[in-house]
Scaffold this motif. Structure first.
Motif, PDB file in Angstrom:
ATOM      1  N   LEU A  72      11.591  13.349  44.624  1.00 59.72           N
ATOM      2  CA  LEU A  72      11.149  13.184  46.010  1.00 59.72           C
ATOM      3  C   LEU A  72      12.255  13.495  47.017  1.00 59.72           C
ATOM      4  CD1 LEU A  72       9.128   9.873  45.578  1.00 59.72           C
ATOM      5  CD2 LEU A  72       8.164  12.036  46.370  1.00 59.72           C
ATOM      6  N   SER A  73      13.499  13.214  46.636  1.00 60.07           N
ATOM      7  CA  SER A  73      14.610  13.319  47.590  1.00 60.07           C
ATOM      8  C   SER A  73      15.511  14.518  47.343  1.00 60.07           C
ATOM      9  CB  SER A  73      15.461  12.046  47.521  1.00 60.07           C
ATOM     10  OG  SER A  73      16.100  11.941  46.260  1.00 60.07           O
TER      11      SER A  73
ATOM     12  N   SER B 281      10.195   6.943  50.277  1.00 64.76           N
ATOM     13  CA  SER B 281      10.412   7.640  49.007  1.00 64.76           C
ATOM     14  C   SER B 281      10.653   6.638  47.877  1.00 64.76           C
ATOM     15  CB  SER B 281      11.612   8.589  49.116  1.00 64.76           C
ATOM     16  OG  SER B 281      11.332   9.662  49.990  1.00 64.76           O
TER      17      SER B 281
ATOM     18  N   ARG C 150       6.006  15.009  51.433  1.00 64.91           N
ATOM     19  CA  ARG C 150       5.541  14.020  50.445  1.00 64.91           C
ATOM     20  C   ARG C 150       4.044  14.160  50.200  1.00 64.91           C
ATOM     21  NH1 ARG C 150       9.434  11.523  53.553  1.00 64.91           N
ATOM     22  NH2 ARG C 150      11.210  10.680  52.418  1.00 64.91           N
TER      23      ARG C 150
END
Length: 392
Positions: free
Chosen positions: A246-247, A312, A348
Motif C-alpha cells: 500500500l505504501s 493504510s 487505494r
C-alpha cells in the motif's frame, strides 16, 4: 492499474477461490433497523448498494455482518437492531459453500439457511437449517466476513479496549477454542469483580472464596495470552507485506503485543496484587488489560502517523485478516466495504478494485451515496456487478 509485480502476493488466494467458494445468495429482513420487510438476491461477485445518505445502506451491510457473527458491527446492544416501532426483528440468509471452477461459479453447493431473531426482552435465537445451536458461539467463523468502514481508524486513535476488540474479533473467526476461552474469561472476570465489590461493601474478605474465581481466571488468562502471542507471530508478516504494498515500502511499521500475563511468575504476581484489587473493587491485572502497540518508523502511529498512513495501516490490518481467514478456511471471506470511496484516495481505491478483478476477493458488498461514481469505477471490471438502490 497496478503492474503484475504489485499484486503477485495475492496469487495464492486465486488458487483457493478456484477450489472452493462461499457466498451469500439471498437475505430477508423483518423489522431490522430501518427495514420493515425486504428481501434481496445477491451476485456471488460484486454487489453495490447505492442511495442517499441516511437511507439504510449501512444497515444492509450490518445485517450481513449480523448474519455471519450474530451481532451488529455498530451497536453492542442487540435490542437496538430492532425497528423502533416493532417488538421483534429477524434476519434470514442463505449461504452457499461449494467447489468452483475457473469461472468462479460453484460446481457443487452446500447450502445453509441461517436465521437470527430477537424478541424484545428475550434472548437472541440463532438457527442453522431451522435447528438452534447449542451455543451461539458455535456459529462464529462458519461464514467468515471482513468489514472495512469509515470508523476503522478508531482502532488506532482510541484506547486499548478497541484494539483488543478488533483482534479478539479476528481470532474468534479463526479459532473456536480461543472464543470459548475468551467467553469463559469474561464470565469469571465479571464474577470475581462482583465478589471484590461485595467484600469492599461488607468490609470483609474470604480468600478461599476469592480463590475459586482467581485460580481458573489465571489459568484461562495464560491460555489466551499464549494464543495471542502465536496469532501475532503469524499475523505480523502478512500485515507488513500488505502495508508495504500500500505504501510502496516507504515506511517501516510494527505491531507489538503488550501483556503482563507473559511474565514467568504471573500467578505469583497476580496473587500479590490482591490488596490492590480489593482497594479498586475490580481485577486490575489480566488479559483484559492487554494492548497492541502500533508504530511507524519507530514512533507511535497515533501521535506521529499522518491520516494517509493511518488509513493504510488499517487497510493492511483488514487485508491481513482477509488473507489469514482465506488460508485457514479454504475459501475467501465475504468482504463488506462501507462508504469507502469517500474516505480513500484514488490509489487505494484502485488497489481494492484491482483485487476484485484479479480474484483476490470473492463476494464483495459496497455502499456508496453516489451511484454515478460507483458505475464509473466498476462498470468495466469484467466481473458481474449487481446494483441495489435503497429508497425511502
Amino acid at each position: 492499474m497496478f503492474e503484475p509485480s504489485r499484486i503477485k502476493n495475492f496469487v495464492f488466494v486465486q488458487k483457493i477461490i478456484k477450489s472452493e467458494l462461499m457466498y451469500l445468495q439471498k437475505i430477508s429482513l423483518a423489522n431490522f433497523k430501518s427495514y420493515e420487510y425486504e428481501s434481496y438476491v445477491f451476485s456471488e461477485r460484486v454487489n453495490c448498494v447505492v442511495g442517499e445518505n441516511g437511507i439504510g445502506k449501512t444497515n444492509l451491510l450490518d445485517a450481513i455482518y449480523f448474519l455471519a457473527l450474530t451481532k451488529s458491527s455498530i451497536s453492542n446492544q442487540d435490542a437496538l437492531s430492532i425497528n423502533h416501532e416493532a417488538e421483534y426483528m429477524m434476519i434470514e440468509g442463505s449461504f452457499e459453500i461449494g467447489e468452483s471452477g475457473e469461472n468462479i461459479t460453484p460446481i457443487t453447493n452446500n447450502q445453509s439457511l441461517i436465521t437470527i431473531s430477537i424478541q424484545r426482552g428475550q434472548k437472541k435465537a440463532v438457527l442453522r437449517d431451522k435447528k438452534a445451536y447449542e451455543r451461539i458461539s458455535e456459529h462464529i467463523g462458519k461464514f467468515p466476513v471482513v468489514m472495512l468502514s469509515p470508523n476503522d481508524t478508531d482502532v488506532i486513535r482510541d484506547g486499548s479496549e478497541e484494539r483488543r476488540k478488533f483482534f479478539d474479533g479476528v481470532m474468534a473467526q479463526l479459532d473456536s477454542e480461543y472464543l470459548e476461552n475468551l467467553l469463559q474469561y469474561n464470565r469469571l472476570l465479571l464474577q470475581r469483580n462482583s465478589l471484590l465489590k461485595q467484600f469492599s461493601e461488607r468490609n470483609y474478605v474470604d480468600d478461599l472464596l476469592l480463590d475459586i474465581y482467581s485460580d481458573p481466571l489465571v489459568e484461562v488468562a495464560v491460555k489466551i495470552h499464549q494464543a495471542r502471542e502465536q496469532f501475532v507471530t503469524q499475523f505480523l508478516p502478512l500485515f507488513k507485506k500488505h502495508y508495504a504494498t500500500l505504501s510502496d515500502a516507504r515506511e517501516e511499521v510494527e505491531m507489538i503485543y503488550e501483556s503482563e500475563v507473559g511474565a514467568e511468575n504471573f500467578t505469583q504476581i497476580f496473587r500479590k496484587n490482591r490488596p490492590r484489587d480489593l482497594a479498586a473493587q475490580r481485577t486490575t491485572m489480566g488479559i483484559h488489560k492487554d494492548d497492541f502497540a502500533f508504530e511507524i518508523n519507530g514512533f507511535t502511529l497515533r501521535k506521529f502517523g499522518s491520516q494517509g498512513q493511518q488509513k493504510s495501516f488499517v487497510i493492511a490490518l483488514k487485508l491481513a485478516q482477509f488473507e489469514m481467514l482465506s488460508q485457514q478456511k479454504g475459501f475467501p471471506p465475504i468482504l463488506l466495504l462501507d462508504d469507502i470511496f469517500d474516505k480513500l484516495d484514488d490509489r487505494r481505491i484502485q488497489q481494492l478494485i484491482t483485487m476484485m478483478v484479479d480474484g483476490t476477493f470473492s463476494q464483495v458488498f459496497i455502499t456508496d451515496a453516489r451511484p454515478e461514481r460507483t458505475r464509473q469505477l466498476l462498470d468495466n471490471l469484467g466481473v458481474e456487478v449487481k446494483y441495489f438502490e435503497i429508497v425511502k
